[in-house]
Design an enzyme around this catalytic site. Structure first.
Site, mmCIF file in Angstrom:
data_model
loop_
_atom_site.group_PDB
_atom_site.id
_atom_site.type_symbol
_atom_site.label_atom_id
_atom_site.label_comp_id
_atom_site.label_asym_id
_atom_site.label_seq_id
_atom_site.Cartn_x
_atom_site.Cartn_y
_atom_site.Cartn_z
ATOM 1 N N THR A 1 6.451 10.173 5.701
ATOM 2 C CA THR A 1 5.634 10.674 4.590
ATOM 3 C C THR A 1 5.268 12.138 4.836
ATOM 4 O O THR A 1 5.398 12.985 3.952
ATOM 5 C CB THR A 1 4.374 9.801 4.386
ATOM 6 O OG1 THR A 1 4.774 8.431 4.390
ATOM 7 C CG2 THR A 1 3.680 10.121 3.090
ATOM 8 N N LYS A 16 0.897 -2.982 -3.974
ATOM 9 C CA LYS A 16 -0.015 -2.500 -2.924
ATOM 10 C C LYS A 16 -0.882 -3.661 -2.475
ATOM 11 O O LYS A 16 -1.171 -4.575 -3.250
ATOM 12 C CB LYS A 16 -0.914 -1.391 -3.487
ATOM 13 C CG LYS A 16 -1.478 -0.496 -2.426
ATOM 14 C CD LYS A 16 -0.417 0.461 -1.962
ATOM 15 C CE LYS A 16 -0.908 1.599 -1.167
ATOM 16 N NZ LYS A 16 0.101 2.670 -1.117
ATOM 17 N N SER A 31 11.324 3.727 4.013
ATOM 18 C CA SER A 31 11.182 2.260 4.007
ATOM 19 C C SER A 31 12.407 1.621 3.365
ATOM 20 O O SER A 31 12.872 0.562 3.787
ATOM 21 C CB SER A 31 9.945 1.834 3.206
ATOM 22 O OG SER A 31 8.814 1.833 4.025
HETATM 23 N N1 GLU Z 1 2.067 3.257 1.969
HETATM 24 C C1 GLU Z 1 3.112 4.158 1.678
HETATM 25 C C2 GLU Z 1 2.952 4.741 0.296
HETATM 26 O O1 GLU Z 1 1.892 4.746 -0.247
HETATM 27 C C3 GLU Z 1 4.480 3.576 1.955
HETATM 28 C C4 GLU Z 1 4.885 2.438 1.115
HETATM 29 C C5 GLU Z 1 6.198 1.773 1.567
HETATM 30 O O2 GLU Z 1 6.830 2.283 2.477
HETATM 31 O O3 GLU Z 1 6.522 0.753 0.987
HETATM 32 O O4 GLU Z 1 3.850 5.305 -0.249
#
Ligand code: GLU
Length: 474
Positions: free
Chosen positions: A198, A110, A366
């Site tokens: 999501t 992250k 993704s």
């Molecule tokens: N930010 C999103 C999450 O918390 C997506 C992360 C991604 O696609 O790598 O799952």
């Protein structure tokens, strides 16, 4: 409650450790291995200067790689004034477990930049994003096989395209450069269906739960989504899309909550009308026909069937957990329920569908985008026309045998070959449904009381599995 107690703050990371430890009790795994899984492998904290107006501002930013058991590492980048090391470490850890649950071959990561994008011009956000990316490149913290960022709170397609462009300009010979970041616009290598992934994943997960008679019976609800009263907190990318899919499926969105307050209408809110109102007035408040709730937190406590916190962490805590009236809570946000609140809700028989499963739709799609970028070919390009031709031939045979012509409209529908969006959505739906049942079966077979612990057990087992495959732990 004494003031001292009310103000007591727990580290976010320790909350996740608590959940992890609770799950680890169901497994007989050496302590050292568990410690290794829990720990963040690499924490990169940076400060860099950016000229904003006439002044130099020092920007604080992070990228945390929680686990390298699979590479690349994967996870979003958030822009918020609340960004801090503890938060990013925790969110990186959640990514590791999330990826394991939905079976995407990534370690967790992250990133975050401490800033308020709403107070900055687009030019300045771009400047900060590009500088952040070049800092990541300098330290080898980004790349198609190393660490692949994506959107998160406060970021979207625009920021991802700046990241890609900066990466490409500094690594011009990298043939797979497109795969250095996901969540890009379609025109720059993005995949169709990523933006709503999501929210759609949240919808698929809750829909699956609501299909099960036994589970619905346990909370006194009927099977199916139609007519279920839903409250959504947060109308960002995740909350907005989840709300839209629930609404389209026949659920009644009785309340929507944002930072400035919430709106309530027991007959239901039309999500696209609310968004139109928000765009026109700058707020969801004063929406025609709805009641304003000035204290946005109070919206969580309204009577409903399904509550979807889709904003930030720790919004359901020990001080309000007893006031929550929802029968089902779907964690669209990361870490919206503290461990203390979790225990209270478990005792009260509320079904909590945990973040590490429920909001994994984003990283799942993704993964599809990353695969598309590495293969350098759009989904459906090779097979779409072929299946259309096959379907046409088949239909002709059927028409001849039955001596009946199929209607033009029906024909169009049957003939259609799969497009990229169809394949992405079907991949996401399958991932969410099978993920749900894997956790549920494990929960049932072990007697574990809640879905979160079962999800953690599932994730830990999966990670251990890949350690063993690598021969790291004999
Ligand atoms: N930010 C999103 C999450 O918390 C997506 C992360 C991604 O696609 O790598 O799952």
């Amino acid at each position: 409650m004494s003031k001292k107690n009310q103000n007591k703050t727990y580290s976010f990371f320790s909350c996740i450790e608590k959940n992890f430890d609770k799950a680890a009790r169901f497994l007989s795994i050496e302590k050292g291995i568990l410690e290794q899984i829990k720990a963040c492998n690499a924490v990169y904290r940076m400060h860099f200067p950016v000229k904003i107006g006439k002044k130099i501002k020092v920007i604080e930013a992070y990228r945390v790689q929680h686990s390298h058991h699979k590479l690349p590492c994967k996870g979003g980048i958030r822009y918020s004034t609340k960004v801090n090391q503890d938060e990013i470490m925790t969110l990186a850890a959640l990514m590791t477990y999330k990826c394991a649950i939905v079976d995407v071959p990534f370690g967790g990561a992250k990133g975050g930049i401490k800033m308020d994008p709403q107070t900055l011009s687009v030019e300045n956000i771009e400047k900060i994003t590009r500088r952040y990316t070049s800092e990541l490149i300098k330290k080898n913290f980004i790349g198609p096989g190393i660490d692949v960022p994506a959107p998160d709170y406060g970021t979207g397609e625009r920021e991802m395209s700046w990241i890609f462009d900066t990466f490409l300009s500094l690594r011009p010979v990298e043939v797979d450069a497109l795969a250095c970041v996901t969540g890009k616009p379609i025109s720059q290598g993005g995949v169709r269906g990523r933006k709503e992934a999501t929210g759609l994943g949240v919808f698929y997960g809750i829909r699956e739960l609501c299909r099960l008679k036994e589970d619905m019976f346990s909370v006194g609800l009927d099977v199916g989504l139609v007519g279920k009263r839903v409250i959504i907190q947060g109308l960002g990318n995740v909350g907005y899309h989840a709300a839209t899919f629930f609404h389209e499926a026949g659920a009644i969105i009785i309340a929507l909550a944002e930072r400035e307050g919430a709106i309530y209408n027991k007959k239901g809110l039309n999500v696209s009308d609310v968004i139109f109102h928000l765009k026109n007035t700058g707020s969801i408040l004063n929406f025609p026909g709805a009641k304003n709730i000035d204290n946005t937190e109070k919206a969580l406590e309204l009577e409903c069937d399904i509550l979807i916190p889709a904003a930030l962490e720790n919004v359901i805590h020990k001080n309000n957990a007893n006031c929550i009236q929802a029968k089902i809570i779907g964690e669209a946000a990361n870490g919206p329920i503290t461990p203390e609140a979790d225990e209270i809700l478990e005792k009260r028989g509320v079904i909590v569908v945990p973040d590490i499963y429920l909001n994994a739709g984003g990283v799942t799609v993704s993964y599809f985008e990353w695969l598309k970028n590495l293969s350098h070919v759009r989904y459906g390009r090779m097979e779409k026309r072929f299946s259309e031709n096959m379907n046409a031939e088949l239909l002709q045979v059927i028409e001849t045998i039955c001596r009946k012509k199929i209607l033009k409209e029906e024909k169009k529908m049957i003939l259609r070959g799969a497009r990229e969006i169809d394949l992405v959505r079907s991949g996401l739906e399958d991932t969410m449904i099978s993920g749900f049942h894997k956790i549920r079966e494990l929960k049932k077979s072990t007697g574990i009381k809640n879905m979160r612990t079962a999800a953690f057990v599932f994730a830990i087992k999966k990670i251990i599995d890949s350690y063993e495959k690598l021969g790291i732990f004999p």
